[in-house]
Design a protein around this motif. Structure first.
Motif, PDB file in Angstrom:
ATOM      1  N   SER A   1       0.753  -1.213  -0.118  1.00  0.00           N
ATOM      2  CA  SER A   1      -0.044  -0.089   0.126  1.00  0.00           C
ATOM      3  C   SER A   1       0.837   1.204   0.039  1.00  0.00           C
ATOM      4  CB  SER A   1      -0.839  -0.093   1.163  1.00  0.00           C
ATOM      5  OG  SER A   1       0.004   0.031   2.411  1.00  0.00           O
ATOM      6  N   GLU A   2       0.201   2.365  -0.358  1.00  0.00           N
ATOM      7  CA  GLU A   2       0.884   3.566  -0.365  1.00  0.00           C
ATOM      8  C   GLU A   2      -0.069   4.412   0.129  1.00  0.00           C
ATOM      9  OE1 GLU A   2      -0.987   5.632  -3.498  1.00  0.00           O
ATOM     10  OE2 GLU A   2       0.718   6.480  -2.666  1.00  0.00           O
ATOM     11  N   ARG A   3       0.427   5.671   0.843  1.00  0.00           N
ATOM     12  CA  ARG A   3      -0.356   6.808   1.512  1.00  0.00           C
ATOM     13  C   ARG A   3      -1.761   7.207   0.590  1.00  0.00           C
ATOM     14  NH1 ARG A   3       0.464  12.250   1.401  1.00  0.00           N
ATOM     15  NH2 ARG A   3       2.478  11.733   0.509  1.00  0.00           N
ATOM     16  N   ARG A   4      -1.580   7.576  -0.618  1.00  0.00           N
ATOM     17  CA  ARG A   4      -2.574   8.192  -1.107  1.00  0.00           C
ATOM     18  C   ARG A   4      -3.673   6.858  -1.566  1.00  0.00           C
ATOM     19  NH1 ARG A   4       1.698  10.890  -3.628  1.00  0.00           N
ATOM     20  NH2 ARG A   4       1.408  13.049  -3.515  1.00  0.00           N
ATOM     21  N   SER A   5      -3.228   5.697  -1.539  1.00  0.00           N
ATOM     22  CA  SER A   5      -4.256   4.656  -1.972  1.00  0.00           C
ATOM     23  C   SER A   5      -4.962   4.360  -0.578  1.00  0.00           C
ATOM     24  CB  SER A   5      -3.324   3.437  -2.388  1.00  0.00           C
ATOM     25  OG  SER A   5      -2.780   2.705  -1.398  1.00  0.00           O
TER      26      SER A   5
END
Length: 386
Positions: free
Chosen positions: A69-73
């Motif tokens: 995962s990444e922050r924006r997702s």
């Protein structure tokens, strides 16, 4: 055309969509449900300043599950979950309407706290007060054994954050509760319900009699109950399950006499269906369940009288809890309201006298004279055994 090569389960991590991405919004919501509330927020992404073992961020949690995962997702997943929750709650008819409603944070179940830079679940289907009330019912129910109590409390607190769940579980250990030692109670209730039901296993069923063993305490074996009637079966026509003072009771008609009989369900053992049709349908219809409960539970059996009692004002809540306000007259006996008089109809019996006696000099019966005299006689009889 040649057959397409089969894809490996979970996909290829090095190309295309990563595994379990479709489950990610739900997983994030579930994690926030259990690990956040207004006093405890959770950050979306990991912080490089914090120790790894102290990192409770959503991103770190997803890492432990093998989900990238990444922050924006994560922001997007939370946004979509807020919209979906509005649709599921019926507050929005579709996702487009939900997206419009989410422009106002007041409509969002999951909120962002700018001070802590974290997210928390603000709106839940069940509040802490709702769960605390249900939990208290479970804790005080004598017919629920200790193991089942823990299981039910765990189930109830699944709707709360771990912090609020700890509050409820911590409070529970402060009070010693009397619980049944009959771990088969729930099977008993199911068997009784099956016997009374008009359907069984999806098929039409004729209500039938049951037989069982009934146990009691014995002076010789206080730690272990013994079977009444020397172990002989009781055979009854079951009609109704009732709850009183934290205990389950079966209201039935005796198979031989046809008279109503009440049994504590947690004292029933080895309940079995008889495959014999239940009798007494007309007799049961003539039983006033409300009056029957009053007569057999508490202080309601006996000749009803119009009685007045006098007590210190501190006991007013206790008296109202016992007799209510409908049909009861409450008056001050003095200008300061130090003493109060209550007048009501009650079945006069030893239970009623014992209840009054329990308050010592703080309460007394003042009328009618005949009941006052009976109360004095009751006290004299009690005194005689000392």
């Amino acid at each position: 055309m040649g057959e397409e090569p089969k894809k490996k389960p979970g996909g290829n991590k090095n190309s295309g969509k990563q595994p379990y991405q479709r489950l990610k919004p739900y997983i994030i919501y579930d994690y926030l449900m259990h690990n956040s509330d207004e006093a405890h927020t959770v950050k979306a992404s990991r912080s490089h300043k914090e120790k790894v073992e102290d990192d409770t961020s959503i991103q770190t949690y997803l890492d432990t599950l093998g989900i990238s995962s990444e922050r924006r997702s994560i922001y997007k997943d939370i946004e979509e979950m807020n919209q979906m929750l509005l649709v599921l709650d019926g507050r929005a008819t579709d996702m487009d309407e939900a997206a419009e409603l989410c422009q106002d944070e007041e409509n969002c179940a999951i909120r962002y706290d700018a001070k802590t830079r974290g997210y928390y679940v603000h709106k839940r289907k069940y509040t802490l007060e709702n769960i605390r009330l249900l939990a208290e019912c479970v804790y005080t129910a004598k017919f629920i054994d200790e193991d089942k109590t823990e299981t039910l409390i765990d189930f109830l607190t699944e709707h709360l954050s771990i912090y609020d769940a700890d509050k409820i579980k911590h409070d529970a250990y402060l009070t010693d509760r009397v619980k049944t030692d009959n771990t088969t109670l729930y099977d008993n209730i199911q068997t009784i319900s099956d016997a009374m039901g008009k359907t069984l296993n999806g098929k039409k069923h004729m209500p039938e009699k049951i037989k069982f063993k009934y146990v009691k305490y014995s002076v010789q074996t206080v730690a272990k109950r013994v079977e009444r009637r020397g172990g002989a079966d009781y055979i009854v026509n079951p009609f109704c399950l009732m709850i009183n003072d934290g205990n389950y009771y079966l209201l039935s008609l005796d198979d031989k006499s046809g008279k109503p009989r009440t049994f504590r369900v947690d004292r029933m053992r080895n309940i079995r269906l008889t495959n014999e049709a239940r009798c007494g349908e007309e007799e049961f219809k003539n039983i006033n369940l409300s009056e029957y409960a009053k007569e057999h539970f508490g202080m309601f059996h006996g000749q009803e009288e119009h009685v007045s009692i006098s007590f210190i004002s501190f006991l007013l809540d206790t008296v109202v809890d016992r007799f209510g306000t409908r049909g009861v007259v409450y008056n001050k006996e003095d200008a300061e309201g130090k003493y109060i008089r209550a007048t009501f109809n009650v079945a006069v019996n030893e239970q009623f006298f014992a209840w009054v006696c329990g308050f010592g000099r703080r309460m007394k019966i003042v009328s009618p004279p005949s009941v006052v005299e009976r109360y004095k006689e009751h006290l004299d009889k009690v005194r005689e055994i000392y």
